[in-house]
Design a protein around this motif. Sequence first.
Motif, PDB file in Angstrom:
ATOM      1  N   SER A   1      -2.986   2.812 -17.238  1.00 18.30           N
ATOM      2  CA  SER A   1      -3.256   3.550 -16.147  1.00 18.30           C
ATOM      3  C   SER A   1      -2.215   3.714 -15.003  1.00 18.30           C
ATOM      4  O   SER A   1      -1.293   2.979 -15.099  1.00 18.30           O
ATOM      5  N   ALA A   2      -2.193   4.690 -14.359  1.00 21.57           N
ATOM      6  CA  ALA A   2      -1.140   4.904 -13.197  1.00 21.57           C
ATOM      7  C   ALA A   2      -1.280   3.731 -12.131  1.00 21.57           C
ATOM      8  O   ALA A   2       0.000   3.541 -11.520  1.00 21.57           O
ATOM      9  N   ALA A   3      -2.421   3.181 -12.179  1.00 22.86           N
ATOM     10  CA  ALA A   3      -2.524   1.923 -11.155  1.00 22.86           C
ATOM     11  C   ALA A   3      -1.476   0.634 -11.774  1.00 22.86           C
ATOM     12  O   ALA A   3      -0.644   0.253 -10.941  1.00 22.86           O
ATOM     13  N   TYR A   4      -1.576   0.516 -13.101  1.00 22.84           N
ATOM     14  CA  TYR A   4      -0.654  -0.618 -13.796  1.00 22.84           C
ATOM     15  C   TYR A   4       0.654  -0.301 -13.714  1.00 22.84           C
ATOM     16  O   TYR A   4       1.464  -1.131 -13.326  1.00 22.84           O
ATOM     17  N   ARG A   5       1.034   1.242 -13.755  1.00 24.49           N
ATOM     18  CA  ARG A   5       2.175   1.513 -13.696  1.00 24.49           C
ATOM     19  C   ARG A   5       3.022   1.236 -12.179  1.00 24.49           C
ATOM     20  O   ARG A   5       3.894   0.774 -12.120  1.00 24.49           O
ATOM     21  N   SER A   6       2.102   1.609 -11.223  1.00 24.00           N
ATOM     22  CA  SER A   6       2.402   1.299  -9.800  1.00 24.00           C
ATOM     23  C   SER A   6       2.701   0.170  -9.595  1.00 24.00           C
ATOM     24  O   SER A   6       3.813  -0.408  -8.924  1.00 24.00           O
TER      25      SER A   6
ATOM     26  N   THR B   1     -13.553   2.890 -11.035  1.00 31.45           N
ATOM     27  CA  THR B   1     -13.397   1.415 -10.491  1.00 31.45           C
ATOM     28  C   THR B   1     -12.552   1.097  -9.741  1.00 31.45           C
ATOM     29  O   THR B   1     -12.697   0.400  -8.706  1.00 31.45           O
ATOM     30  N   ILE B   2     -11.144   1.497 -10.075  1.00 29.38           N
ATOM     31  CA  ILE B   2     -10.009   0.978  -9.369  1.00 29.38           C
ATOM     32  C   ILE B   2     -10.068   1.528  -8.276  1.00 29.38           C
ATOM     33  O   ILE B   2      -9.862   0.792  -6.992  1.00 29.38           O
ATOM     34  N   SER B   3     -10.291   2.770  -7.924  1.00 29.43           N
ATOM     35  CA  SER B   3     -10.213   3.461  -6.560  1.00 29.43           C
ATOM     36  C   SER B   3     -11.328   2.914  -5.639  1.00 29.43           C
ATOM     37  O   SER B   3     -11.025   2.713  -4.613  1.00 29.43           O
ATOM     38  N   ARG B   4     -12.465   2.378  -6.239  1.00 32.19           N
ATOM     39  CA  ARG B   4     -13.622   2.105  -5.650  1.00 32.19           C
ATOM     40  C   ARG B   4     -13.284   0.485  -4.807  1.00 32.19           C
ATOM     41  O   ARG B   4     -13.506   0.339  -3.857  1.00 32.19           O
ATOM     42  N   LEU B   5     -12.636  -0.273  -5.851  1.00 33.45           N
ATOM     43  CA  LEU B   5     -12.192  -1.569  -5.300  1.00 33.45           C
ATOM     44  C   LEU B   5     -11.093  -1.626  -4.357  1.00 33.45           C
ATOM     45  O   LEU B   5     -10.972  -2.461  -3.530  1.00 33.45           O
TER      46      LEU B   5
ATOM     47  N   ALA C   1       1.057  -1.274  -0.029  1.00 36.06           N
ATOM     48  CA  ALA C   1       0.004   0.090  -0.167  1.00 36.06           C
ATOM     49  C   ALA C   1       0.852   1.178   0.104  1.00 36.06           C
ATOM     50  O   ALA C   1       0.243   2.292  -0.407  1.00 36.06           O
ATOM     51  N   MET C   2       1.942   1.167   0.496  1.00 34.82           N
ATOM     52  CA  MET C   2       3.022   2.248   0.335  1.00 34.82           C
ATOM     53  C   MET C   2       3.130   2.722  -1.158  1.00 34.82           C
ATOM     54  O   MET C   2       3.869   3.724  -1.155  1.00 34.82           O
ATOM     55  N   PHE C   3       3.254   1.862  -1.893  1.00 30.20           N
ATOM     56  CA  PHE C   3       3.520   2.316  -3.273  1.00 30.20           C
ATOM     57  C   PHE C   3       2.433   2.191  -4.162  1.00 30.20           C
ATOM     58  O   PHE C   3       2.610   2.849  -5.108  1.00 30.20           O
ATOM     59  N   PHE C   4       1.481   1.481  -3.777  1.00 27.38           N
ATOM     60  CA  PHE C   4       0.212   1.152  -4.991  1.00 27.38           C
ATOM     61  C   PHE C   4      -0.456   2.617  -5.213  1.00 27.38           C
ATOM     62  O   PHE C   4      -0.724   3.139  -4.176  1.00 27.38           O
ATOM     63  N   ASN C   5      -0.860   2.899  -6.417  1.00 26.06           N
ATOM     64  CA  ASN C   5      -1.662   4.205  -6.698  1.00 26.06           C
ATOM     65  C   ASN C   5      -2.970   3.783  -7.457  1.00 26.06           C
ATOM     66  O   ASN C   5      -2.664   3.446  -8.620  1.00 26.06           O
ATOM     67  N   ALA C   6      -3.838   3.979  -6.894  1.00 24.90           N
ATOM     68  CA  ALA C   6      -5.149   3.279  -7.200  1.00 24.90           C
ATOM     69  C   ALA C   6      -5.826   4.293  -8.078  1.00 24.90           C
ATOM     70  O   ALA C   6      -6.785   5.009  -7.908  1.00 24.90           O
ATOM     71  N   SER C   7      -5.220   4.765  -9.353  1.00 26.90           N
ATOM     72  CA  SER C   7      -5.648   5.830 -10.244  1.00 26.90           C
ATOM     73  C   SER C   7      -5.704   5.409 -11.725  1.00 26.90           C
ATOM     74  O   SER C   7      -5.178   4.593 -11.913  1.00 26.90           O
TER      75      SER C   7
ATOM     76  N   GLY D   1     -10.130 -11.291  -1.886  1.00 24.97           N
ATOM     77  CA  GLY D   1      -9.276 -11.610  -2.681  1.00 24.97           C
ATOM     78  C   GLY D   1      -9.527 -11.305  -4.283  1.00 24.97           C
ATOM     79  O   GLY D   1      -8.484 -10.729  -5.038  1.00 24.97           O
ATOM     80  N   PHE D   2     -10.898 -11.061  -4.461  1.00 19.63           N
ATOM     81  CA  PHE D   2     -11.256 -10.509  -5.858  1.00 19.63           C
ATOM     82  C   PHE D   2     -10.754  -9.060  -6.030  1.00 19.63           C
ATOM     83  O   PHE D   2     -10.260  -8.821  -7.220  1.00 19.63           O
ATOM     84  N   THR D   3     -11.169  -8.500  -5.150  1.00 16.93           N
ATOM     85  CA  THR D   3     -10.745  -6.982  -5.026  1.00 16.93           C
ATOM     86  C   THR D   3      -9.131  -6.850  -5.180  1.00 16.93           C
ATOM     87  O   THR D   3      -8.829  -6.135  -6.019  1.00 16.93           O
ATOM     88  N   GLY D   4      -8.502  -7.683  -4.676  1.00 20.38           N
ATOM     89  CA  GLY D   4      -7.102  -7.348  -4.479  1.00 20.38           C
ATOM     90  C   GLY D   4      -6.494  -7.826  -5.888  1.00 20.38           C
ATOM     91  O   GLY D   4      -5.595  -7.172  -6.456  1.00 20.38           O
ATOM     92  N   TYR D   5      -6.915  -8.699  -6.343  1.00 20.88           N
ATOM     93  CA  TYR D   5      -6.303  -9.088  -7.622  1.00 20.88           C
ATOM     94  C   TYR D   5      -6.837  -8.232  -9.007  1.00 20.88           C
ATOM     95  O   TYR D   5      -6.402  -8.385 -10.087  1.00 20.88           O
ATOM     96  N   SER D   6      -7.843  -7.546  -8.675  1.00 19.42           N
ATOM     97  CA  SER D   6      -8.440  -6.700  -9.569  1.00 19.42           C
ATOM     98  C   SER D   6      -7.669  -5.485  -9.833  1.00 19.42           C
ATOM     99  O   SER D   6      -7.554  -4.600 -10.877  1.00 19.42           O
ATOM    100  N   VAL D   7      -7.211  -4.892  -8.653  1.00 24.80           N
ATOM    101  CA  VAL D   7      -6.698  -3.570  -8.593  1.00 24.80           C
ATOM    102  C   VAL D   7      -5.536  -3.355  -9.593  1.00 24.80           C
ATOM    103  O   VAL D   7      -5.279  -1.990  -9.868  1.00 24.80           O
ATOM    104  N   PRO D   8      -4.644  -3.994  -9.664  1.00 22.57           N
ATOM    105  CA  PRO D   8      -3.493  -3.948 -10.709  1.00 22.57           C
ATOM    106  C   PRO D   8      -3.838  -3.354 -12.034  1.00 22.57           C
ATOM    107  O   PRO D   8      -3.141  -2.884 -12.988  1.00 22.57           O
ATOM    108  N   ASP D   9      -5.135  -3.585 -12.487  1.00 25.10           N
ATOM    109  CA  ASP D   9      -5.488  -3.132 -13.810  1.00 25.10           C
ATOM    110  C   ASP D   9      -4.825  -3.572 -14.942  1.00 25.10           C
ATOM    111  O   ASP D   9      -4.628  -2.889 -15.820  1.00 25.10           O
ATOM    112  N   ASP D  10      -4.550  -4.945 -14.815  1.00 25.78           N
ATOM    113  CA  ASP D  10      -4.076  -5.593 -16.134  1.00 25.78           C
ATOM    114  C   ASP D  10      -4.991  -6.235 -16.822  1.00 25.78           C
ATOM    115  O   ASP D  10      -6.293  -6.148 -16.582  1.00 25.78           O
TER     116      ASP D  10
END
Lengths: 288, 433
Positions: B79-84, B195-199, B54-60, B148-157
């Motif tokens: 997306s910035a999320a995937y880049r982080s 979507t990503i910031s909600r999850l 969480a110190m690095f991930f950017n949900a944007s 688990g689902f929200t976790g593997y969804s946030v990298p936006d791949d």
Amino acid sequence: MNLSPPQEGRGYRRHAMILAVLALLIALAGGVAFLIFFWEKRGTAALGVSLALALACLGFGLIIWAHGLMPREEVSGERDLLPSSEEERKAFRDDFVQGENKIARRQVLGWMAGGTVGLLAVGSVSLLRSMTRSPLPVLFQPAWRKDMIVVTAGGKPVSTDLQDGDIVTVFPEGHAGSTASQTILMRVDEKSLRLPPGREGWTPQGFIAFSKICTHAGCPVAQYEKNINLLLCPCHQSTFDVLTGAQPVGGPAGRPLPQLPLYIDSRGLLRAQGNFSSAPGPGFWSEL
Amino acid sequence: MIGRLARWFDDRLGAASFTRRAIGKVFPDHWSFMLGEIALFSFIMLVGTGLFLAMFFNASETRVVYDGSYEALKGVQMSAAYRSALEITFDVPAGLLVRQIHHWAALIFVGAIAIHLARIFFTGAFRRPREINWLIGATLLVLGMLNGFTGYSVPDDLLSGTGLRIAYSVLLSVPFIGDWLAFILFGGRVPSELTISRLYGLHIVVPFLILALLAAHLMILWRQKHTNRTGPGRTNTRIVGSRLWPTYAAKSLGLFFIVSGAAAALGGLVQINPVWLYGPFQSDAVSSGSQPDWYIIWLEGALRLFPAADFQIGGRLVPGIFFPGILLPLVMFGILYAWPFLEARLTGDHECHHVLERPSQSPFRTAFGCAALTFLLVLIVAGSDDVVAMVTGGSVAALRSALRMLVFAAPAAVGVAAFFFCRTMKAARRAQA
């Protein structure tokens, strides 16, 4: 009450001691290795293995220590009777009811306080309304409008020398890459088409276009078997027959892909006659 | 030193007698009582590694052009999320290790809960007085799966984006309120810029709920004490095992380190969710052979097996995906939640039980559990039927029609077989006694 005190001898304890010391030494070595690897910026495998060695051997060491050197008597304890006694229950009821009576005398206050709490609860639920725009206008928003030029993902007009059997993903000009308007364009033999009535003149020179979003679960319908003119969704293997207007012929999809009416203008550019034949995307509670 | 510290605390808390009773608490020794502990330990791992990530991930969803150290994606829009997520993988020291440990620990977490639940079910440990803890445990399973689902969804791949599209479609299919449900949860039509910031918000908040329920689960366990397997001295009024201090505590701590060691080994050696290979999410692209994590895959299987069955109520559409996607899990979790009460009503057994049953002692329950597990197993196979067909060289359509029959036939056959097997065992045991 001891049921079966373990009877291991001194040899057992000595072996346990040696094993525990050994495990903890390996754990220590693993920990040191991890730190060194970390500062040397070594790869994930080296870091993971050294960390795993440190943690797991520490764990094994502790368990061997517990098993071999700590008291291992089996004991028996009493279970509490879970239900409280009738006297305790009655005492609680009396105290509680007494409190309740005092409130009941101020019934109006109680109703007002309760009503306010209820109102606030309902009010906080209405905050959910702030979470989104109204869905139906978004879902029914026309993705294509009359006379929009058909372009590729790169934004270039589609060349009309597309061959029979080719497939290309297209968008309205100015909206390349948008989700709702993504469309697949193919070229088929016009004579083999058996489209539903009312779609005459939608397929100039055999150009035929459908929404790319599967009506089942919203995946892009990305595969085209040109020999049998079938579109296939790679997510759940729904298949659609291009020649009959993308009617579903296999898999879990229940509705056809919406068709986009096309025409070719005087300069030879492909354009839309209007919107899709129905709302694109997965189904929802709506009038058909 | 420790003595002085203890004195300092007891001067202020007066906790000596409570703590003395606590460390003398009796715990059963059998390994099957450790399954819940494994879930607890992997949860601790998840919190630790998650905090780091969480110190690095950017949900944007902000669009950026990648210019990092991973050559293959240089110059690609994402997306910035995937880049982080890529930064964590390639630029943060030990970042990939922590990410992989986090993902593996999540698989272990849900897995341990599932096996723990099976142990509780097949031995009848959920019977009175432990129904409340059964309900809390079932809720923990649901929350674990969702997180688990929200976790593997946030990298936006691209892979998880496909899962999101499907989850959105499933939610959208609910009669009357589906469009609002889906839009509220995902912040609009997927993929929306919210979507990503909600999850991610949910992914951070739900663990607090898990923590609260875990605390309640353990406090109730402490109050009611463990069950015991059958054996000498183990009765409804007495519990047999070892004292918490020191042996059991040392073993438990040892297990914690072994579980985290296993997660570290998997995280270091076995690649999981290589998002850099999937590429960033693109709404008009999809990869074939897409499978979710194991605890979601049975739902994916149900989506595949359920036939095309859109229908209408009063001229309005109910998409077929509603039945396998919403109704089926609701019914299955409904049965799970209701089981202790259903069974008490069916058997008329409303007594307190602190001693466990062998699975064979309760043929109907065991048969039902085996049938349910078989049902899930067939759905799990169905969830990767395209991969199975590719590996075996068969056709997906043929495999799917076989699985459609198997999904009913196999649970029935296994259930009947388990029922008669248990009855025979039970009779043999009675004859022996």
